[in-house]
Design an enzyme around this catalytic site. Structure first.
Site: not given
Length: 171
Positions: A29, A94, A104, A138
């Site tokens: 990130e 992951v 996931g 998602y």
């Protein structure tokens, strides 16, 4: 064909593994310097105070575990609108080499079991806007709904301390 990995709840002996995976997530990130957690803080806050829970994924089997390849850290919240608890997924990570193998999805299946056991109305989480692969996963794979009408807010350190000025004076 059986999975080449398994998921289990973390134990206090896993604090170094948890910290390594959280650091790997922060690197992904682009925020490695933001990790201030220590094994001592995880020991205290995850396994003594139980503020959050962690699931870990490992290669191999429970009898012959291999390398840690992922984590899901969550805690319980509460919805005043539903009158029920919910799960807030704080972190899901992951390792890149294990992505696309179902880890996931397996983490979310484990979270669904917890949600059902605790009669949770929701599972919520945040995702960085630039993280298109995760957003696609998602929305397209899990069927999650983006909460575009909400904006996250945060106070840290000095901001929390500054709240004291709003305290009611006692007689």
């Amino acid at each position: 064909m059986p999975a080449k990995y398994f998921i289990r709840p973390a134990t206090v002996e896993d604090v170094d593994i948890i910290l390594r995976l959280v650091t790997d997530l922060a690197i992904y990130e682009k925020a490695e310097d933001s990790v201030k957690a220590t094994p001592e803080l995880y020991r205290k806050n995850l396994f003594e105070n139980h503020y959050a829970h962690t699931l870990l994924a490992f290669t191999g089997t429970p009898d012959v575990p291999g390398e840690a390849i992922g984590l899901a850290m969550y805690f319980f919240n509460y919805s005043t609108w539903t009158g029920k608890p919910g799960i807030y997924l704080e972190d899901l990570f992951v390792k890149p080499e294990a992505r696309g193998s179902g880890v996931g999805k397996a983490f979310f299946a484990e979270l669904a079991k917890v949600a059902e056991e605790k009669d949770c109305a929701r599972i919520d989480w945040s995702v960085l806007k630039w993280n298109k692969p995760s957003i696609d996963f998602y929305e397209k794979t899990l069927g999650a709904t983006a909460m575009t009408e909400w904006m996250g807010m945060r106070l840290e350190g000095e901001g929390i301390q500054n709240l004291k000025k709003f305290a009611l004076e006692s007689d």
